[in-house]
Design an enzyme around this catalytic site. Structure first.
Site, PDB file in Angstrom:
ATOM      1  N   TYR A   1      -2.010  -7.398   0.959  1.00 51.28           N
ATOM      2  CA  TYR A   1      -3.421  -7.757   0.818  1.00 51.28           C
ATOM      3  C   TYR A   1      -3.528  -8.974  -0.094  1.00 51.28           C
ATOM      4  O   TYR A   1      -3.316  -8.883  -1.304  1.00 51.28           O
ATOM      5  CB  TYR A   1      -4.241  -6.601   0.249  1.00 51.28           C
ATOM      6  CG  TYR A   1      -4.265  -5.355   1.114  1.00 51.28           C
ATOM      7  CD1 TYR A   1      -3.964  -5.403   2.465  1.00 51.28           C
ATOM      8  CD2 TYR A   1      -4.592  -4.119   0.561  1.00 51.28           C
ATOM      9  CE1 TYR A   1      -3.983  -4.256   3.249  1.00 51.28           C
ATOM     10  CE2 TYR A   1      -4.614  -2.970   1.339  1.00 51.28           C
ATOM     11  CZ  TYR A   1      -4.300  -3.042   2.675  1.00 51.28           C
ATOM     12  OH  TYR A   1      -4.323  -1.896   3.440  1.00 51.28           O
TER      13      TYR A   1
ATOM     14  N   HIS B   1       4.017   0.831   5.287  1.00 51.74           N
ATOM     15  CA  HIS B   1       2.867   0.259   5.987  1.00 51.74           C
ATOM     16  C   HIS B   1       3.078   0.248   7.503  1.00 51.74           C
ATOM     17  O   HIS B   1       2.186   0.621   8.268  1.00 51.74           O
ATOM     18  CB  HIS B   1       2.631  -1.164   5.476  1.00 51.74           C
ATOM     19  CG  HIS B   1       1.199  -1.544   5.411  1.00 51.74           C
ATOM     20  ND1 HIS B   1       0.716  -2.530   4.586  1.00 51.74           N
ATOM     21  CD2 HIS B   1       0.109  -1.076   6.058  1.00 51.74           C
ATOM     22  CE1 HIS B   1      -0.585  -2.658   4.740  1.00 51.74           C
ATOM     23  NE2 HIS B   1      -0.975  -1.776   5.630  1.00 51.74           N
TER      24      HIS B   1
END
Length: 332
Positions: free
Chosen positions: A58, A124
């Protein structure tokens, strides 16, 4: 706020978490303001929303750096969840599950987060070039080294990897069965909301049967279920919703009956109750191991979301929500 537990280790967190991605990634860059986001994180911790969900990608990296500024002061108040396995390049994202990379990435996340331990370290995405057991084994080493407390698997990308004719989470469950043989899975993160309930079919029952926590991603449908978005309003070019099939003007208009139903339920609970709070209360009601993780970057929305933990839906409410029309438009 009510507390819930994650995994066999019974890690305790507030019943509603905070998704930190919108502060640094995927939503309208012009509206991302660091100091305002910092205040939102502090407000979440004050309200009992202790689970802070981030990822090294992010930003990339800037979201962890932002949270590190809060954790430096309030580490004891927070449950830190971050992710590994995706690399952001110029106009592309690639998976990397090589054990050496996992170890280096964990150390880098620890530095950015200004902490000596990550509470929940999530994979992830699995790297198609690396057996998932090897990646998971490297993550397990981090637990044994004291750098990580528990491991989780993120299944938010399940739609993109689904084979024709397969149920949404079949591939995820196969991965879970494999990694569970290497080291216990404490949590699974996957999408779950009123307009995307597919996890209820197989994935959530898998978690329930094994005492695995479930982090409900996108419980507010990328903002649609809040009732604050107007069909045809448009999104900035860097906002993921600008290219999302369910966020065209036509599909947003077609799905308004879902928001209208949530609004009717909200009105029965008082003039200050919102459709977003009803949507979160519905997710909370899917099981004691379910923790919704709504994304937010403003104190106002953090406060509203946290208050949903005290909302109890009635049988009438649940029947009305169950009777809402299914969402129209592809989610892929």
């Amino acid at each position: 706020m009510e507390r819930r537990t994650i995994g066999a280790a019974a890690l305790s967190v507030g019943a509603i978490g905070l998704g930190c991605m919108p502060m640094s990634w995927a939503y309208s860059t012009s509206r991302q303001r660091g100091e305002e986001s910092l205040r939102a994180v502090h407000r979440a911790l004050d309200a009992g929303s202790s689970l802070l969900d981030t990822a090294d990608m992010y930003g990339p990296f800037t979201n962890e750096l932002l949270l590190g500024r809060v954790l430096k002061e309030r580490r004891a108040d927070a449950f830190v969840s971050t992710k590994v396995g995706l690399l952001v390049g110029d106009q592309h994202i690639v998976a990397n599950g090589r054990p050496g990379y996992v170890r280096r990435a964990c150390d880098a996340s620890l530095r950015r987060l200004q902490t000596d331990v990550i509470d929940l370290y999530q994979l992830h995405r699995a790297d198609p070039e690396v057996p998932v057991e090897e990646t998971w084994g490297a993550m397990a080493e981090l637990v044994r080294a004291g750098k990580v407390r528990a491991l989780g698997l993120c299944a938010v990308g399940a739609r993109s990897s689904r084979r024709p004719g397969a149920r949404l989470h079949d591939a995820t469950i196969r991965q879970l069965e494999r990694v569970q043989q290497v080291f216990p899975v404490s949590a699974v993160q996957a999408e779950l909301s009123v307009w995307s309930p597919e996890a209820l079919e197989t994935l959530l029952p898998w978690c329930e049967a094994r005492g695995v926590g479930f982090l409900a991603a996108m419980p507010l449908g990328n903002g649609f279920l809040t009732g604050t978005l107007t069909p045809g309003q448009g999104f900035e070019a860097d906002d993921l919703r600008a290219r999302h099939p369910r966020f065209t003007a036509e599909m947003m208009a077609a799905n308004q009956p879902i928001v209208a139903g949530l609004r009717r339920v909200a009105r029965r609970h008082g003039e200050h109750v919102t459709p977003a709070q009803v949507a979160l209360a519905w997710v909370l009601g899917r099981g004691r191991q379910v923790i919704p993780v709504p994304g937010a970057k403003r104190e106002r929305w953090v406060t509203e979301n946290a208050a949903a933990a005290g909302l109890r839906l009635t049988d009438e409410d649940l029947a009305e929500i169950a009777g809402l029309p299914p969402a129209q438009g592809s989610w892929d």
